[in-house]
Design an enzyme around this catalytic site. Structure first.
Site, PDB file in Angstrom:
ATOM      1  N   LYS A 136       0.836  -1.215   0.000  1.00 22.13           N
ATOM      2  CA  LYS A 136       0.000   0.000   0.000  1.00 22.13           C
ATOM      3  C   LYS A 136       0.861   1.253   0.000  1.00 22.13           C
ATOM      4  O   LYS A 136       0.653   2.164  -0.798  1.00 22.13           O
ATOM      5  CB  LYS A 136      -0.919   0.020   1.243  1.00 22.13           C
ATOM      6  CG  LYS A 136      -1.935  -1.094   1.274  1.00 22.13           C
ATOM      7  CD  LYS A 136      -2.856  -0.979   2.474  1.00 22.13           C
ATOM      8  CE  LYS A 136      -2.143  -1.134   3.797  1.00 22.13           C
ATOM      9  NZ  LYS A 136      -1.549  -2.447   4.028  1.00 22.13           N
ATOM     10  N   THR A 137       1.812   1.283   0.912  1.00 20.27           N
ATOM     11  CA  THR A 137       2.658   2.468   1.007  1.00 20.27           C
ATOM     12  C   THR A 137       3.510   2.610  -0.257  1.00 20.27           C
ATOM     13  O   THR A 137       3.726   3.711  -0.758  1.00 20.27           O
ATOM     14  CB  THR A 137       3.537   2.382   2.274  1.00 20.27           C
ATOM     15  OG1 THR A 137       2.668   2.208   3.405  1.00 20.27           O
ATOM     16  CG2 THR A 137       4.352   3.638   2.467  1.00 20.27           C
ATOM     17  N   ASP A 191      -2.021   7.891   3.852  1.00 22.30           N
ATOM     18  CA  ASP A 191      -1.609   6.529   4.231  1.00 22.30           C
ATOM     19  C   ASP A 191      -2.249   6.196   5.582  1.00 22.30           C
ATOM     20  O   ASP A 191      -2.617   7.091   6.335  1.00 22.30           O
ATOM     21  CB  ASP A 191      -0.076   6.473   4.336  1.00 22.30           C
ATOM     22  CG  ASP A 191       0.457   5.041   4.273  1.00 22.30           C
ATOM     23  OD1 ASP A 191      -0.350   4.099   4.101  1.00 22.30           O
ATOM     24  OD2 ASP A 191       1.686   4.857   4.370  1.00 22.30           O
ATOM     25  N   GLU A 192      -2.377   4.930   5.900  1.00 23.75           N
ATOM     26  CA  GLU A 192      -2.939   4.475   7.193  1.00 23.75           C
ATOM     27  C   GLU A 192      -4.292   5.152   7.451  1.00 23.75           C
ATOM     28  O   GLU A 192      -4.559   5.656   8.537  1.00 23.75           O
ATOM     29  CB  GLU A 192      -1.962   4.799   8.344  1.00 23.75           C
ATOM     30  CG  GLU A 192      -0.547   4.314   8.145  1.00 23.75           C
ATOM     31  CD  GLU A 192      -0.363   2.832   8.442  1.00 23.75           C
ATOM     32  OE1 GLU A 192      -1.346   2.165   8.814  1.00 23.75           O
ATOM     33  OE2 GLU A 192       0.767   2.346   8.274  1.00 23.75           O
ATOM     34  N   GLN A 236      -5.786  -3.305  10.693  1.00 23.94           N
ATOM     35  CA  GLN A 236      -4.705  -2.683  11.449  1.00 23.94           C
ATOM     36  C   GLN A 236      -5.152  -1.401  12.140  1.00 23.94           C
ATOM     37  O   GLN A 236      -4.336  -0.548  12.478  1.00 23.94           O
ATOM     38  CB  GLN A 236      -3.520  -2.375  10.529  1.00 23.94           C
ATOM     39  CG  GLN A 236      -2.865  -3.615   9.967  1.00 23.94           C
ATOM     40  CD  GLN A 236      -1.649  -3.271   9.128  1.00 23.94           C
ATOM     41  OE1 GLN A 236      -0.652  -2.781   9.616  1.00 23.94           O
ATOM     42  NE2 GLN A 236      -1.753  -3.514   7.830  1.00 23.94           N
ATOM     43  N   ARG A 269       4.916  -7.339  11.192  1.00 26.88           N
ATOM     44  CA  ARG A 269       6.118  -6.502  10.985  1.00 26.88           C
ATOM     45  C   ARG A 269       7.303  -7.348  10.543  1.00 26.88           C
ATOM     46  O   ARG A 269       8.298  -6.829  10.064  1.00 26.88           O
ATOM     47  CB  ARG A 269       6.521  -5.748  12.274  1.00 26.88           C
ATOM     48  CG  ARG A 269       5.506  -4.763  12.855  1.00 26.88           C
ATOM     49  CD  ARG A 269       5.005  -3.795  11.848  1.00 26.88           C
ATOM     50  NE  ARG A 269       3.753  -4.250  11.295  1.00 26.88           N
ATOM     51  CZ  ARG A 269       3.274  -3.810  10.135  1.00 26.88           C
ATOM     52  NH1 ARG A 269       3.913  -2.932   9.411  1.00 26.88           N
ATOM     53  NH2 ARG A 269       2.119  -4.269   9.658  1.00 26.88           N
TER      54      ARG A 269
HETATM   55  P1  ATP Z   1       1.589  -2.111   6.039  1.00 27.45           P
HETATM   56  O1  ATP Z   1       0.160  -2.526   6.022  1.00 27.45           O
HETATM   57  O2  ATP Z   1       2.368  -2.851   7.058  1.00 27.45           O
HETATM   58  O3  ATP Z   1       1.757  -0.633   6.100  1.00 27.45           O
HETATM   59  P2  ATP Z   1       1.996  -1.971   3.189  1.00 27.45           P
HETATM   60  O4  ATP Z   1       0.816  -2.571   2.552  1.00 27.45           O
HETATM   61  O5  ATP Z   1       2.077  -0.505   3.234  1.00 27.45           O
HETATM   62  O6  ATP Z   1       2.204  -2.610   4.643  1.00 27.45           O
HETATM   63  P3  ATP Z   1       4.581  -1.807   1.976  1.00 27.45           P
HETATM   64  O7  ATP Z   1       5.311  -1.397   3.187  1.00 27.45           O
HETATM   65  O8  ATP Z   1       4.275  -0.816   0.944  1.00 27.45           O
HETATM   66  O9  ATP Z   1       3.252  -2.567   2.424  1.00 27.45           O
HETATM   67  O10 ATP Z   1       5.323  -3.016   1.284  1.00 27.45           O
HETATM   68  C1  ATP Z   1       5.818  -4.126   2.035  1.00 27.45           C
HETATM   69  C2  ATP Z   1       7.119  -4.618   1.444  1.00 27.45           C
HETATM   70  O11 ATP Z   1       6.889  -5.243   0.187  1.00 27.45           O
HETATM   71  C3  ATP Z   1       8.102  -3.495   1.190  1.00 27.45           C
HETATM   72  O12 ATP Z   1       9.400  -3.950   1.474  1.00 27.45           O
HETATM   73  C4  ATP Z   1       7.928  -3.238  -0.308  1.00 27.45           C
HETATM   74  O13 ATP Z   1       9.092  -2.686  -0.874  1.00 27.45           O
HETATM   75  C5  ATP Z   1       7.648  -4.634  -0.837  1.00 27.45           C
HETATM   76  N1  ATP Z   1       6.856  -4.643  -2.083  1.00 27.45           N
HETATM   77  C6  ATP Z   1       5.628  -4.128  -2.261  1.00 27.45           C
HETATM   78  N2  ATP Z   1       5.193  -4.340  -3.528  1.00 27.45           N
HETATM   79  C7  ATP Z   1       6.180  -4.994  -4.180  1.00 27.45           C
HETATM   80  C8  ATP Z   1       6.353  -5.498  -5.523  1.00 27.45           C
HETATM   81  N3  ATP Z   1       5.420  -5.357  -6.460  1.00 27.45           N
HETATM   82  N4  ATP Z   1       7.515  -6.121  -5.799  1.00 27.45           N
HETATM   83  C9  ATP Z   1       8.476  -6.276  -4.863  1.00 27.45           C
HETATM   84  N5  ATP Z   1       8.371  -5.844  -3.597  1.00 27.45           N
HETATM   85  C10 ATP Z   1       7.242  -5.195  -3.243  1.00 27.45           C
HETATM   86 MG    MG Z   2       2.195   0.874   4.845  1.00 24.75          MG
END
Ligand code: ATP
Ligand code: MG
Length: 785
Positions: free
Chosen positions: A33-34, A225-226, A256, A615
């Site tokens: 997402k981020t 975000d969040e 979350q 995490r």
């Molecule tokens: P959270 O809910 O914990 O905030 P999130 O959904 O925001 O998580 P991110 O932090 O954006 O997730 O991504 C998690 C990990 O996966 C990061 O290390 C990111 O670089 C990696 N990632 C996300 N998408 C891809 C992709 N398409 N290919 C490779 N790595 C990815």
């Molecule tokens: Mg995130």
């Protein structure tokens, strides 16, 4: 296809490419997402959207800094610094700095942190002749804070039947009255507390149509975000801001949502689709963060919640080790087990300290870990503990700086009017407060007019001297930077001398803290707002204070330091680590005894548990102790019910008791201790006021982020310069007034003068198309023509 798009999966790409109209991404942990939010900003900018027109709200300032850096890397230019990006609080503080006058505040208003707020509330309670043992300032503050975040002002509070009933039941019927007096006092002091940064932003937008129109048209694209953790006031503000363009993108995970105690409601996610027509909804289902075992366990646990939006995450990552569930006898043994395991993992799998995080439910749990880590010589840092800026001596010094910038700031004044002791006693201070209230003037004005109000003799003289001194410092603001003013303050107030005179270890630590503060101010004044072009920006005291007041420990850039990180689970949201220990998985601690009375409370605890385990990237340990000291008593605990909710086949359950194994490990610890000796030694390059001139220090790009330029730069009109062919920055050590130069971004210009110190020279340059600018030569991309 652009490089930044090819690394995304189909759903992620779909979200990034959706440019106009409302967009919502609801997806589980680690699904990117981020990453999507970051890439989307880069994509907008790559397609001609001006960074000045983008607002991005993140959960921490650290997340904002990381995003900016990534965008910078994708686009390969420095435009990202023009984004409005940061936490709700920091972005709104920035806007209020420019707009507060519209709602009756000085633009240089003071920001009260939690400590300040509580001390003002205490003063208000006493002024109202109430008992602060009964009306405990922290309880009253929590009530007021919750009201503000729900957009309930003092008048509405007094009229709200339910709030009045609650207060009456708690036998604190006068909270509405205290709230009103507190709000009035803050206003009179030209001060906003943290909650006001949101509340006053809302007030600005909802009562000042010109301001609303200005920011609505400015923020063509808004990203949050969040989103699951936004509260009412945040939600209302973003709704107002987005109303003109409706280009709003929110990302979140209902599983979350962990801030309902602060008034966040996941209703916001559900409401989003009702607020806007044609909301595009994207689901992300692939997790890129964790091993299959970790993800499986996380999915199973959260499925016990009835109230979540159903979603199942999958991953292509390797199966990974089983999750270690470890029982110990006591909390001390738990701490020891964790420290031992970190050492063991480092030997076996070559992890660095920074690959480890230790997460816990309550702050008090950190002590046992700290002790063991220290014994083993493992470097660690606590996020969100008593931060540097909360220490008394640092706050005293900052109080001086605050009153110099804003003489309405009564809290700052009270803190230092008789520190160091100058013969202005408690009775005199109380009299000043009364006079100020009666005359409806600021306390500082009462000080300056002390003779009129019957002060005499030594007290009068002390008050007059004090007022003269503050006014003198104030005149320095015109032409001195924050550091030069702070040094003068340290000297003339005798504050540094006083601390230096105290030779106890605590006294020494206090002295060092003030020196460290001066060092940090110095570094800040010597750091350009932009490393790319070296533009200095505003290095005045006011700008520094704004920087400091929004600083929290968790924002400090410890990312590059090789330390084990300790933090509460709340502080870990959005982060990821190779190896994660979650401690104290016991009934009454996690879930907390206070949160098992209703399904809603229990489900929030479970979401918190879900956040904790998601995490981890590679390895996860869940530990619990049979007995631990809590509130001074040894308490026996059952293992947490959450442990029973996890599928057995992914668990590796062990017992870690005392005995030979631990003995061996701790011997090894002493060996490591020897190797690591010297870690964390004294800070270098200290400014020592006793000897006048500070030792020279080379500017250093790898400084902590709180010293880095503020997240948002003031919009400035810059004529874009296309650098001459083969532009190469040249050695500028011989630069003098009158020389013609070319700057990579600002174009051609003439040097007006070169000033600053030898190790940090600054040139004033009149650019032909961009006016006069101060440029730090250590950073400038400049060539002499
Ligand atoms: P959270 O809910 O914990 O905030 P999130 O959904 O925001 O998580 P991110 O932090 O954006 O997730 O991504 C998690 C990990 O996966 C990061 O290390 C990111 O670089 C990696 N990632 C996300 N998408 C891809 C992709 N398409 N290919 C490779 N790595 C990815
Ligand atoms: Mg995130």
């Amino acid at each position: 296809m652009q490089d930044y798009l090819s690394g995304l999966n189909e759903q992620q790409r779909e979200a990034v490419l959706h440019v106009n109209g409302p967009l919502m991404i609801v997806a589980g942990a680690g699904s990117g997402k981020t990453k999507v939010l970051t890439t989307r900003i880069a994509h907008l900018m790559a397609n001609g959207v001006d960074a000045f027109n983008i607002l991005a709200l993140t959960f921490t300032n650290k997340a904002a800094a990381e995003m900016k850096e990534r965008i910078q890397r994708i686009l390969n230019n420095s435009e990202a610094r023009n984004l409005y990006i940061g936490t709700f609080h920091s972005v709104f503080a920035k806007i209020l700095r420019a707009e507060a006058h519209r709602i009756g505040y000085p633009n240089n208003f003071t920001i009260y942190d939690t400590d300040d707020s509580r001390s003002v509330i205490k003063a208000v309670i006493n002024e109202l002749q109430m008992d602060d043992k009964h009306y405990k300032p922290n309880i009253v503050h929590n009530r007021i804070s919750a009201a503000k975040n729900a957009l309930v002002g003092p008048t509405e509070y007094a009229l709200d039947y339910h709030l009045q009933q609650e207060d009456a039941r708690a036998n604190r019927p006068a909270i509405a009255q205290i709230y009103a007096a507190y709000a009035h006092k803050c206003f009179k002091n030209g001060a906003m507390d943290f909650d006001d940064l949101l509340l006053k932003m809302f007030e600005l937008l909802s009562t000042q149509p010109a301001a609303l129109a200005k920011y609505q048209s400015k923020f063509k694209y808004i990203m949050i975000d969040e989103y699951q953790d936004t509260n009412t006031v945040q939600y209302q503000i973003t709704k107002l801001l987005a109303a003109m363009h409706e280009n709003i993108c929110v990302v979140g995970d209902d599983a979350q949502s962990i801030y309902s105690f602060r008034g966040a409601t996941i209703e916001n996610i559900l409401q989003f689709q009702k607020d806007y027509d044609d909301v595009k909804v994207v689901k992300l289902e692939q997790n890129y963060r964790s091993t299959q075992s970790i993800l499986k366990v996380a999915n199973e646990v959260i499925n016990n919640n009835k109230g979540q939006i159903p979603k199942e995450l999958w991953t292509d990552n390797k199966p990974g080790d089983k999750i270690k569930v470890v029982r110990t006898m006591t909390d001390n043994e738990e701490g020891k087990f964790v420290a031992d395991s970190i050492k063991e993992q480092q030997l076996r799998n070559h992890y660095a300290n920074k690959d480890f995080a230790i997460l816990y439910r309550t702050n008090a749990q950190s002590r046992a870990y700290e002790e063991s880590l220290r014994k083993m010589g493992i470097a660690y840092k606590i996020y969100g503990g008593v931060s540097f800026y909360q220490r008394k001596e640092v706050k005293d010094m900052i109080a001086y700086l605050r009153i110099i910038v804003n003489q309405q700031d009564e809290e700052a004044l009270k803190r230092i009017i008789n520190y160091p002791v100058r013969g202005i006693g408690k009775t005199s201070i109380e009299k000043l407060i009364v006079v100020a209230n009666e005359q409806n003037i600021t306390m500082f004005e009462a000080v300056t007019r002390a003779a009129e109000f019957g002060f005499k003799g030594g007290t009068l003289e002390a008050l007059q001297n004090f007022a003269t001194m503050i006014k003198y410092f104030n005149t320095l603001l015109n032409d001195k930077n924050a550091y030069d003013v702070a040094v003068q303050v340290g000297k003339h107030t005798n504050l540094v001398k006083e601390l230096f005179g105290d030779k106890t270890p605590e006294g020494l630590a206090r002295y060092e803290n003030v020196q460290e503060l001066l060092n940090s101010i110095k570094e800040w004044t010597e750091t350009p707002d932009n490393f790319e072009d070296g533009e200095v920006g505003n290095k005045g005291l006011g700008a520094f204070l704004q920087n400091v007041s929004l600083f929290t420990d968790s924002d400090k850039d410890k990312e590059n330091e090789d330390v084990v990180k300790l933090m509460t689970i709340h502080a870990a949201k959005g982060l990821e680590f190779g190896c994660v220990f979650v401690g104290g998985i016991e009934e009454t601690l996690f879930p907390s005894a206070m949160s098992i009375n209703t399904r809603e409370e229990l489900e929030e605890e479970r979401r918190l548990f879900y956040v904790a385990i998601t995490r981890a990237k590679d390895r996860l340990w869940l530990t619990y102790a049979n007995a631990r000291y809590r509130f001074g008593q040894l308490v026996q605990n059952e293992p947490s019910r959450f442990l029973e909710e996890m599928p057995e086949e992914f668990l590796d359950k062990t017992y870690a008791g005392g005995g030979a194994r631990n003995q061996g490990m701790s011997n090894m610890g002493t060996a490591f201790e020897r190797m690591n000796r010297g870690f964390g030694g004294g800070s270098s390059g200290q400014t020592d006021l006793r000897y006048g001139v500070p030792p020279a220090k080379k500017p250093d790009n790898a400084r902590p982020s709180y010293l880095q330029p503020a997240a948002i730069s003031k919009p400035a009109v810059t004529a874009v310069h296309m650098p001459s062919e083969n532009f190469v920055a040249s050695d500028t050590s011989g630069l003098e007034a009158g020389m013609r130069v070319e700057h990579q971004k600002f174009g051609f210009g003439t040097v007006a003068k070169v000033e600053g110190s030898a190790h940090n020279p600054i040139a004033n340059i009149n650019f032909d198309n961009n006016g006069e600018k101060k440029i730090m030569l250590n950073y400038a991309k400049l060539r002499i023509l």
